[in-house]
Design a protein around this motif. Structure first.
Motif, PDB file in Angstrom:
ATOM      1  N   PHE A 132      66.389  16.331  33.601  1.00 54.20           N
ATOM      2  CA  PHE A 132      65.438  15.229  33.681  1.00 54.20           C
ATOM      3  C   PHE A 132      65.235  14.769  35.121  1.00 54.20           C
ATOM      4  CE2 PHE A 132      69.640  13.419  32.818  1.00 54.20           C
ATOM      5  CZ  PHE A 132      69.762  12.483  33.824  1.00 54.20           C
ATOM      6  N   ALA A 133      65.924  15.370  36.082  1.00 55.35           N
ATOM      7  CA  ALA A 133      65.787  14.996  37.490  1.00 55.35           C
ATOM      8  C   ALA A 133      66.146  16.192  38.347  1.00 55.35           C
ATOM      9  CB  ALA A 133      66.699  13.812  37.820  1.00 55.35           C
ATOM     10  N   GLY A 134      65.644  16.182  39.574  1.00 55.07           N
ATOM     11  CA  GLY A 134      65.947  17.257  40.501  1.00 55.07           C
ATOM     12  C   GLY A 134      64.762  18.182  40.703  1.00 55.07           C
ATOM     13  N   PRO A 135      64.867  19.127  41.632  1.00 57.52           N
ATOM     14  CA  PRO A 135      63.744  20.012  41.952  1.00 57.52           C
ATOM     15  C   PRO A 135      63.210  20.743  40.723  1.00 57.52           C
ATOM     16  CG  PRO A 135      65.497  20.236  43.579  1.00 57.52           C
ATOM     17  CD  PRO A 135      66.054  19.387  42.486  1.00 57.52           C
ATOM     18  N   LYS A 136      61.926  20.597  40.480  1.00 56.89           N
ATOM     19  CA  LYS A 136      61.272  21.173  39.297  1.00 56.89           C
ATOM     20  C   LYS A 136      60.525  22.437  39.698  1.00 56.89           C
ATOM     21  CE  LYS A 136      58.070  19.948  35.544  1.00 56.89           C
ATOM     22  NZ  LYS A 136      58.965  20.410  34.480  1.00 56.89           N
ATOM     23  N   ARG A 137      60.643  23.467  38.889  1.00 50.96           N
ATOM     24  CA  ARG A 137      60.023  24.736  39.255  1.00 50.96           C
ATOM     25  C   ARG A 137      58.498  24.630  39.220  1.00 50.96           C
ATOM     26  NH1 ARG A 137      63.010  28.981  36.700  1.00 50.96           N
ATOM     27  NH2 ARG A 137      61.654  30.325  37.930  1.00 50.96           N
ATOM     28  N   LYS A 138      57.884  25.287  40.193  1.00 48.43           N
ATOM     29  CA  LYS A 138      56.431  25.242  40.345  1.00 48.43           C
ATOM     30  C   LYS A 138      55.750  26.435  39.695  1.00 48.43           C
ATOM     31  CE  LYS A 138      56.766  21.545  42.886  1.00 48.43           C
ATOM     32  NZ  LYS A 138      56.331  20.228  42.370  1.00 48.43           N
ATOM     33  N   GLN A 139      56.513  27.446  39.332  1.00 52.15           N
ATOM     34  CA  GLN A 139      55.933  28.598  38.672  1.00 52.15           C
ATOM     35  C   GLN A 139      56.892  29.078  37.590  1.00 52.15           C
ATOM     36  OE1 GLN A 139      55.367  31.540  41.737  1.00 52.15           O
ATOM     37  NE2 GLN A 139      57.293  31.024  42.725  1.00 52.15           N
ATOM     38  N   PRO A 140      56.376  29.480  36.455  1.00 52.18           N
ATOM     39  CA  PRO A 140      57.268  29.960  35.406  1.00 52.18           C
ATOM     40  C   PRO A 140      57.921  31.275  35.818  1.00 52.18           C
ATOM     41  CG  PRO A 140      54.997  30.358  34.805  1.00 52.18           C
ATOM     42  CD  PRO A 140      54.964  29.530  36.059  1.00 52.18           C
ATOM     43  N   PRO A 141      59.036  31.633  35.199  1.00 47.22           N
ATOM     44  CA  PRO A 141      59.662  32.922  35.518  1.00 47.22           C
ATOM     45  C   PRO A 141      58.686  34.074  35.310  1.00 47.22           C
ATOM     46  CG  PRO A 141      61.147  31.572  34.208  1.00 47.22           C
ATOM     47  CD  PRO A 141      59.822  30.870  34.220  1.00 47.22           C
ATOM     48  N   GLY A 142      58.726  35.049  36.192  1.00 52.15           N
ATOM     49  CA  GLY A 142      57.828  36.197  36.093  1.00 52.15           C
ATOM     50  C   GLY A 142      58.117  37.067  34.891  1.00 52.15           C
ATOM     51  N   VAL A 143      59.353  37.018  34.398  1.00 57.31           N
ATOM     52  CA  VAL A 143      59.745  37.676  33.156  1.00 57.31           C
ATOM     53  C   VAL A 143      60.449  36.632  32.311  1.00 57.31           C
ATOM     54  CG1 VAL A 143      61.049  39.557  32.088  1.00 57.31           C
ATOM     55  CG2 VAL A 143      60.074  39.871  34.383  1.00 57.31           C
ATOM     56  N   ALA A 144      59.969  36.396  31.112  1.00 61.15           N
ATOM     57  CA  ALA A 144      60.659  35.456  30.222  1.00 61.15           C
ATOM     58  C   ALA A 144      62.035  35.998  29.879  1.00 61.15           C
ATOM     59  CB  ALA A 144      59.833  35.251  28.949  1.00 61.15           C
ATOM     60  N   ILE A 145      62.979  35.104  29.658  1.00 60.62           N
ATOM     61  CA  ILE A 145      64.355  35.546  29.441  1.00 60.62           C
ATOM     62  C   ILE A 145      64.457  36.477  28.238  1.00 60.62           C
ATOM     63  CG2 ILE A 145      65.078  33.566  28.016  1.00 60.62           C
ATOM     64  CD1 ILE A 145      67.696  33.584  29.763  1.00 60.62           C
ATOM     65  N   ASN A 146      63.642  36.261  27.214  1.00 62.63           N
ATOM     66  CA  ASN A 146      63.692  37.122  26.034  1.00 62.63           C
ATOM     67  C   ASN A 146      62.947  38.438  26.215  1.00 62.63           C
ATOM     68  OD1 ASN A 146      65.306  35.400  24.482  1.00 62.63           O
ATOM     69  ND2 ASN A 146      63.525  34.222  23.794  1.00 62.63           N
ATOM     70  N   ASP A 147      62.199  38.574  27.318  1.00 64.64           N
ATOM     71  CA  ASP A 147      61.511  39.833  27.617  1.00 64.64           C
ATOM     72  C   ASP A 147      62.301  40.711  28.577  1.00 64.64           C
ATOM     73  OD1 ASP A 147      59.353  39.300  25.975  1.00 64.64           O
ATOM     74  OD2 ASP A 147      58.229  38.283  27.561  1.00 64.64           O
ATOM     75  N   LEU A 148      63.446  40.240  29.035  1.00 60.42           N
ATOM     76  CA  LEU A 148      64.300  41.070  29.881  1.00 60.42           C
ATOM     77  C   LEU A 148      64.852  42.235  29.073  1.00 60.42           C
ATOM     78  CD1 LEU A 148      66.437  38.289  31.621  1.00 60.42           C
ATOM     79  CD2 LEU A 148      64.770  39.781  32.781  1.00 60.42           C
ATOM     80  N   PRO A 149      65.023  43.392  29.711  1.00 56.58           N
ATOM     81  CA  PRO A 149      65.815  44.428  29.057  1.00 56.58           C
ATOM     82  C   PRO A 149      67.268  43.965  28.971  1.00 56.58           C
ATOM     83  CG  PRO A 149      65.404  45.014  31.333  1.00 56.58           C
ATOM     84  CD  PRO A 149      64.605  43.769  31.070  1.00 56.58           C
ATOM     85  N   LYS A 150      68.084  44.686  28.241  1.00 52.88           N
ATOM     86  CA  LYS A 150      69.494  44.325  28.123  1.00 52.88           C
ATOM     87  C   LYS A 150      70.124  44.306  29.511  1.00 52.88           C
ATOM     88  CE  LYS A 150      73.843  45.438  25.816  1.00 52.88           C
ATOM     89  NZ  LYS A 150      74.666  45.263  27.023  1.00 52.88           N
ATOM     90  N   ILE A 151      70.724  43.164  29.850  1.00 48.17           N
ATOM     91  CA  ILE A 151      71.335  43.007  31.161  1.00 48.17           C
ATOM     92  C   ILE A 151      72.787  43.473  31.106  1.00 48.17           C
ATOM     93  CG2 ILE A 151      71.953  41.368  32.970  1.00 48.17           C
ATOM     94  CD1 ILE A 151      68.924  41.894  32.629  1.00 48.17           C
ATOM     95  N   ASP A 152      73.130  44.391  32.009  1.00 47.75           N
ATOM     96  CA  ASP A 152      74.492  44.915  32.075  1.00 47.75           C
ATOM     97  C   ASP A 152      75.380  44.084  32.996  1.00 47.75           C
ATOM     98  OD1 ASP A 152      74.021  47.392  30.480  1.00 47.75           O
ATOM     99  OD2 ASP A 152      72.651  47.819  32.146  1.00 47.75           O
ATOM    100  N   VAL A 153      74.819  43.647  34.128  1.00 51.60           N
ATOM    101  CA  VAL A 153      75.604  42.951  35.148  1.00 51.60           C
ATOM    102  C   VAL A 153      74.794  41.797  35.712  1.00 51.60           C
ATOM    103  CG1 VAL A 153      76.844  43.163  37.338  1.00 51.60           C
ATOM    104  CG2 VAL A 153      76.750  45.122  35.779  1.00 51.60           C
ATOM    105  N   ILE A 154      75.403  40.628  35.799  1.00 49.75           N
ATOM    106  CA  ILE A 154      74.844  39.487  36.522  1.00 49.75           C
ATOM    107  C   ILE A 154      75.579  39.366  37.847  1.00 49.75           C
ATOM    108  CG2 ILE A 154      74.638  36.967  36.585  1.00 49.75           C
ATOM    109  CD1 ILE A 154      74.237  37.048  33.558  1.00 49.75           C
ATOM    110  N   LEU A 155      74.832  39.322  38.935  1.00 50.94           N
ATOM    111  CA  LEU A 155      75.404  39.093  40.257  1.00 50.94           C
ATOM    112  C   LEU A 155      75.145  37.634  40.630  1.00 50.94           C
ATOM    113  CD1 LEU A 155      74.251  42.334  42.130  1.00 50.94           C
ATOM    114  CD2 LEU A 155      76.422  41.902  40.950  1.00 50.94           C
ATOM    115  N   LEU A 156      76.207  36.850  40.734  1.00 54.00           N
ATOM    116  CA  LEU A 156      76.100  35.408  40.969  1.00 54.00           C
ATOM    117  C   LEU A 156      76.657  35.112  42.351  1.00 54.00           C
ATOM    118  CD1 LEU A 156      75.253  32.847  39.387  1.00 54.00           C
ATOM    119  CD2 LEU A 156      77.636  32.602  38.733  1.00 54.00           C
ATOM    120  N   SER A 157      75.774  34.781  43.302  1.00 51.72           N
ATOM    121  CA  SER A 157      76.164  34.730  44.716  1.00 51.72           C
ATOM    122  C   SER A 157      76.965  33.492  45.092  1.00 51.72           C
ATOM    123  CB  SER A 157      74.928  34.826  45.604  1.00 51.72           C
ATOM    124  OG  SER A 157      74.092  33.688  45.449  1.00 51.72           O
ATOM    125  N   HIS A 158      76.623  32.345  44.502  1.00 46.21           N
ATOM    126  CA  HIS A 158      77.346  31.108  44.815  1.00 46.21           C
ATOM    127  C   HIS A 158      76.922  30.052  43.806  1.00 46.21           C
ATOM    128  CE1 HIS A 158      73.524  30.484  46.886  1.00 46.21           C
ATOM    129  NE2 HIS A 158      73.817  29.236  47.136  1.00 46.21           N
TER     130      HIS A 158
END
Length: 367
Positions: A132-158
């Motif tokens: 409900f607060a904080g920086p709000k995205r100005k563009q929707p994700p280019g790929v919806a989360i349910n349209d992603l192929p099966k994700i094998d690895v998430i790389l989380l930088s920080h």
């Protein structure tokens, strides 16, 4: 700054969201008596309590944050910045190529060696501890989360909120049960909220094998971490290199230029990169941001010094985190390419939903 903006800013501080913008200073000193995320031996980037950038600069303090927010002019961004390539449908797998699909901000789908990687997944509407607060995205994700192929690895930088979104992680873990690869200390944060998540951590220069002939290397970047006001630099930050048969991909979630030290070290260690994903935004005002967020000119220099065949720009146009206009990073990037004698295809700008591949260059994915 008007009275309404001051009230908004003070409310923002009270919610704790400003903890993702500035680190160090008095708050960090208060918190440094214990580390809730990581306990381990002293190392070249860890003093026993907090992580740091060797021969680098600590993040700014609370006084600097106040000066920035109260007195520096901030460009007005549009309410929406839609991409004509949104709603993309990526391929299920990519074997003998390196493919990168821009999703938004620092979130990319990287496909190579038959493995699907997702970097710093943020699909929520806000880069904030609250929706409900904080920086709000100005563009929707280019790929919806349910349209992603099966994700094998998430790389989380920080663990800053514009890179580490717990809501998105929960959805992906429930959907695909991917391996989450992240630097030291971030596993504690993840497992507290997602107890059954599969997480592997590492320090800079360590390697994790994630598939057949596919390794992930942890590499230094000049940055910092925080989820709140009292945990600054308690978890590590890291760049990554995906080493796959089709070539090496260098992924930098967020960094200051740091005189190019980390870029040169990556080239000396890894040789030629097929692809580098390099941040270009969130750099103004320079007096406050210069050590933690490089500008477009520094990004181009980084591209040259890391010896990348192609770089892709990210960390611009999705969340307004700092003061520059929304398109200024790509405009300055274009001029910096000219100044350095580079072609457009050497350092590419993708909009959400666009794909780049080593074999085909930049293209639109069919929706």
């Amino acid at each position: 700054m008007g009275s309404m903006n001051r009230r908004k800013f003070l409310k923002w501080i009270g919610l704790g969201a400003a903890a993702t913008v500035v680190g160090g200073g008095a708050w960090a000193k208060v918190a440094s008596s214990m580390n809730p995320y990581y306990k381990g031996p002293v190392a070249k980037n860890f003093d026993g309590t907090i992580f740091f950038n060797p021969n680098g600069v600590a993040p700014g303090n609370f006084g600097g944050l106040l000066k920035w927010q109260l007195f520096e002019p901030k460009a007005k961004w549009p309410n929406e910045y839609p991409s004509p390539f949104a709603n993309a449908k990526p391929a299920a797998k990519v074997e003998d190529d390196v493919s990168a699909t821009m999703i938004g901000h620092a979130t990319f789908l990287i496909q190579t060696g038959g493995a699907n990687f997702l970097t710093d997944p943020v699909f929520s509407d806000r880069a904030s501890p609250f929706q409900f607060a904080g920086p709000k995205r100005k563009q929707p994700p280019g790929v919806a989360i349910n349209d992603l192929p099966k994700i094998d690895v998430i790389l989380l930088s920080h663990n800053h909120y514009d890179h580490f979104d717990m809501g998105s992680l929960k959805q992906l873990v429930e959907r695909d049960n991917p391996l989450i690869v992240t630097p030291l200390g971030n596993d504690t944060i993840i497992l507290k909220a997602i107890k059954h998540a599969r997480v592997k951590t590492g320090n800079w220069d360590e390697i994790i094998t994630v598939g057949n002939n596919v390794d992930v290397h942890f590499e230094p970047m000049h940055h910092w971490s925080a989820r709140a006001a009292t945990d600054r630099r308690m978890a590590l930050w890291s760049a990554f290199v995906i080493d796959a048969p089709a070539g090496k991909t260098y992924i930098i979630g967020d960094t200051g230029f740091h005189d190019g030290i980390n870029y040169r070290a990556a080239a000396e260690k890894h040789g030629r990169f097929k692809l580098a994903i390099i941040p270009i935004g969130a750099y103004n005002p320079r007096w406050f941001m210069q050590h933690m967020h490089q500008n477009p000119e520094e990004a181009v220099q980084g591209h040259i010094e890391c010896n990348a065949e192609t770089s892709i720009a990210h960390h611009w146009g999705t969340f307004q985190l700092t003061n520059e206009p929304i398109e200024e990073p790509i405009e300055r990037l274009a001029q910096a390419r000219i100044d350095q004698g580079l072609a457009d295809e050497d350092f590419v700008v993708l909009l959400p939903g666009q794909e780049w591949s080593a074999q085909n260059g930049a293209q639109k994915l069919s929706g």
